[in-house]
Enzyme design. Structure first.
Site, short mmCIF file in Angstrom:
data_model
loop_
_atom_site.label_atom_id
_atom_site.label_comp_id
_atom_site.label_asym_id
_atom_site.label_seq_id
_atom_site.Cartn_x
_atom_site.Cartn_y
_atom_site.Cartn_z
N GLY A 8 -9.73 -1.36 -37.91
CA GLY A 8 -8.95 -1.82 -36.77
C GLY A 8 -8.09 -3.00 -37.12
O GLY A 8 -8.14 -3.53 -38.24
N THR A 10 -8.28 -6.06 -36.06
CA THR A 10 -9.02 -7.31 -36.21
C THR A 10 -10.18 -7.17 -37.17
O THR A 10 -10.36 -7.99 -38.07
CB THR A 10 -9.53 -7.80 -34.84
OG1 THR A 10 -8.41 -7.99 -33.96
CG2 THR A 10 -10.27 -9.13 -34.98
N THR A 12 -12.78 -4.39 -39.59
CA THR A 12 -13.04 -3.09 -40.18
C THR A 12 -14.55 -2.87 -40.15
O THR A 12 -15.31 -3.70 -40.65
CB THR A 12 -12.52 -3.00 -41.62
OG1 THR A 12 -11.09 -3.18 -41.60
CG2 THR A 12 -12.83 -1.66 -42.25
N GLY A 108 -3.28 6.46 -31.67
CA GLY A 108 -4.11 5.74 -32.64
C GLY A 108 -5.36 6.52 -32.99
O GLY A 108 -5.98 7.17 -32.13
N ASP A 110 -8.27 5.45 -33.60
CA ASP A 110 -9.44 4.98 -32.86
C ASP A 110 -9.53 5.62 -31.48
O ASP A 110 -10.61 6.00 -31.01
CB ASP A 110 -9.42 3.45 -32.75
CG ASP A 110 -8.12 2.91 -32.16
OD1 ASP A 110 -7.10 3.64 -32.12
OD2 ASP A 110 -8.12 1.73 -31.75
#
Length: 258
Positions: A8, A10, A12, A108, A110
């Site tokens: 991500g 911010t 991982t 994305g 995610d």
């Protein structure tokens, strides 16, 4: 076992997964400049602390929203685990769900794997909300299709912007308020109220409007570190799953390999 990786903006996150069971999980601050060798030194030590070794990893699958981080994660897999890393969203790890949006390629990784994991665990229409660098709110319909959603500034991003723009405001931690009062008596308490209850109000409003637009009952599944902080006072969510994204990566791997 599978080493599932969620890179991500911010953090991982890494998880060692046996079938669909997450045996261990770790996180490190995302830095696109971090080399495969640096990952390996850290990860080898972490594995050993948990009673595992590099030889326990037989496959690697990466979901990333940080393109610059991908190469070194792939090199980590090939150089130190002796496997070719798969990439979520690319053959043979295509999503396997409909992306009913104007730009499917821009969804994305995610958010797609969150949709996969949520639909695998719950029936009917779902709303996933993920607290990260951005806060995303997404609709997954009863068929498992990703229908689109919302992107809002993440809470820590909003707090950083406030502190950086206002010279006299202190940096505060995001914490659950000690009571339900929205009249603060100190600068710090007023900031805490504004951040916490202001965010709660935003989430309540967005969820209410999205549920009304869906027009059918929809369960709310939350993930991300701050989900439990908000749930403690506001009970906004039907389910909180801190491992939702990693679980989605594991399901994607399992779907591709039967």
């Amino acid at each position: 076992m599978l080493l599932a990786i969620d890179a991500g903006n911010t953090n991982t996150k890494f998880a060692l997964v046996d079938g669909l069971e997450i045996k261990a999980r770790w996180r490190i601050v995302t830095d696109a400049r971090r080399t495969a060798d640096q990952y390996a030194v850290w990860l080898t030590q972490i594995l050993e602390l948990e009673g595992y070794s590099r030889s326990d990893v037989t496959a690697v699958l990466i979901a990333t929203v940080v393109p610059r981080a991908l190469h070194n994660l792939q090199l980590l897999a090939s150089k130190y685990f002796g496997v070719e890393a798969g990439v979520a969203g690319r053959d043979p790890y295509g999503w396997g769900i409909a992306l009913d949006v104007a730009e499917p390629h821009a969804v994305g990784a995610d958010r797609a794997v969150n949709a996969i994991a949520a639909h695998a665990a719950h029936q009917g229409d779902l709303i996933t909300i993920s607290f990260g660098t951005a806060t995303t709110v997404d609709h997954i319909d009863y068929r498992g299709a990703y229908m689109g959603g919302i992107i809002a500034p993440g809470l820590n991003l909003s707090l950083d912007a406030l502190v950086n723009a206002a010279a006299k405001l202190p940096r505060i931690a995001v914490e659950t308020p000690t009571n339900d009062s929205v009249i603060g008596k100190t600068t710090e308490s007023q900031m805490q109220i504004g951040i916490y209850w202001g965010y709660v109000a935003m989430i309540e409003g967005l969820l209410s409007r999205m549920k009304a637009e869906i027009g059918r009952p929809a369960k709310v599944v939350a993930t991300g570190g701050l989900a439990t902080v908000f749930q403690e006072h506001s009970h906004l969510f039907d389910h909180v799953d801190p491992d939702l994204t990693l679980r989605g990566v594991a399901i994607l791997y399992q779907n591709a390999h039967g």
